[in-house]
Scaffold this active site. Structure first.
Site, mmCIF file in Angstrom:
data_model
loop_
_atom_site.group_PDB
_atom_site.id
_atom_site.type_symbol
_atom_site.label_atom_id
_atom_site.label_comp_id
_atom_site.label_asym_id
_atom_site.label_seq_id
_atom_site.Cartn_x
_atom_site.Cartn_y
_atom_site.Cartn_z
ATOM 1 N N GLY A 64 -50.561 -34.928 20.391
ATOM 2 C CA GLY A 64 -50.235 -33.702 19.666
ATOM 3 C C GLY A 64 -49.067 -33.812 18.716
ATOM 4 O O GLY A 64 -48.667 -32.817 18.118
ATOM 5 N N HIS A 65 -48.491 -34.996 18.544
ATOM 6 C CA HIS A 65 -47.275 -35.132 17.716
ATOM 7 C C HIS A 65 -47.382 -36.365 16.822
ATOM 8 O O HIS A 65 -46.733 -37.370 17.096
ATOM 9 C CB HIS A 65 -46.059 -35.262 18.619
ATOM 10 C CG HIS A 65 -44.756 -34.966 17.938
ATOM 11 N ND1 HIS A 65 -44.017 -35.910 17.266
ATOM 12 C CD2 HIS A 65 -44.054 -33.824 17.831
ATOM 13 C CE1 HIS A 65 -42.914 -35.362 16.800
ATOM 14 N NE2 HIS A 65 -42.910 -34.101 17.131
ATOM 15 N N PHE A 66 -47.973 -36.423 15.821
ATOM 16 C CA PHE A 66 -48.908 -35.486 15.215
ATOM 17 C C PHE A 66 -50.234 -36.207 15.110
ATOM 18 O O PHE A 66 -50.243 -37.387 14.785
ATOM 19 C CB PHE A 66 -48.413 -35.043 13.849
ATOM 20 C CG PHE A 66 -47.071 -34.348 13.907
ATOM 21 C CD1 PHE A 66 -46.983 -33.022 14.299
ATOM 22 C CD2 PHE A 66 -45.905 -35.026 13.597
ATOM 23 C CE1 PHE A 66 -45.754 -32.370 14.343
ATOM 24 C CE2 PHE A 66 -44.673 -34.389 13.646
ATOM 25 C CZ PHE A 66 -44.588 -33.060 14.023
#
Length: 144
Positions: free
Chosen positions: A46-48
């Site tokens: 999720g990052h990124f």
């Protein structure tokens, strides 16, 4: 210091163990360790997703874990169920270069002072010799 000895000196485990090897340690003074950053790290989901960057807070955590190893080695102790080192503060944190999958994050810590269970450190994270992040860190040893 290999991963087996690191596991003896830190309570952290996957996915939160952020030190892979210690290259050099001078108890009471300094440590040089590293973290191999791979695309398989869970935080990259999720990052990124389309531009993976290691979160700055995890760079700081990696530095704090290296500082913890240095502190335990300086006291000639290992973690126990009755004692914990809390990450107590960060000052002057700066992020200079993104840390990406494939990087080897070198962690350099120097003890600035230690008094009554409180440790202060100067910390730098480098990739390919370039400064990625720096901070002044503080940890506190507490009995449970």
């Amino acid at each position: 210091m290999d991963i087996i000895e690191i596991l003896e000196h830190l309570p952290h485990r996957y996915p939160f163990l952020l030190v892979d090897r210690v290259l050099e340690i001078e108890p009471g003074k300094s440590i040089h360790a590293y973290k191999n950053v791979t695309i398989n790290e869970p935080f990259f989901v999720g990052h990124f997703p389309h531009h993976p960057v290691m979160p700055g807070v995890l760079i700081m955590e990696a530095l704090a874990q290296a500082a913890g190893i240095l502190s335990f080695k300086s006291m000639d102790e290992k973690p126990s169920p009755d004692t914990v080192f809390y990450f107590a503060g960060i000052d002057e944190a700066r992020f200079k270069k993104p840390v990406m999958p494939g990087d080897q994050l070198h962690l350099h810590i120097e003890i600035e002072r230690q008094m009554r269970g409180v440790w202060k450190y100067k910390a730098e994270a480098r990739v390919d010799g370039q400064l990625a992040a720096s901070a002044k860190l503080m940890c506190a040893k507490r009995d449970l």
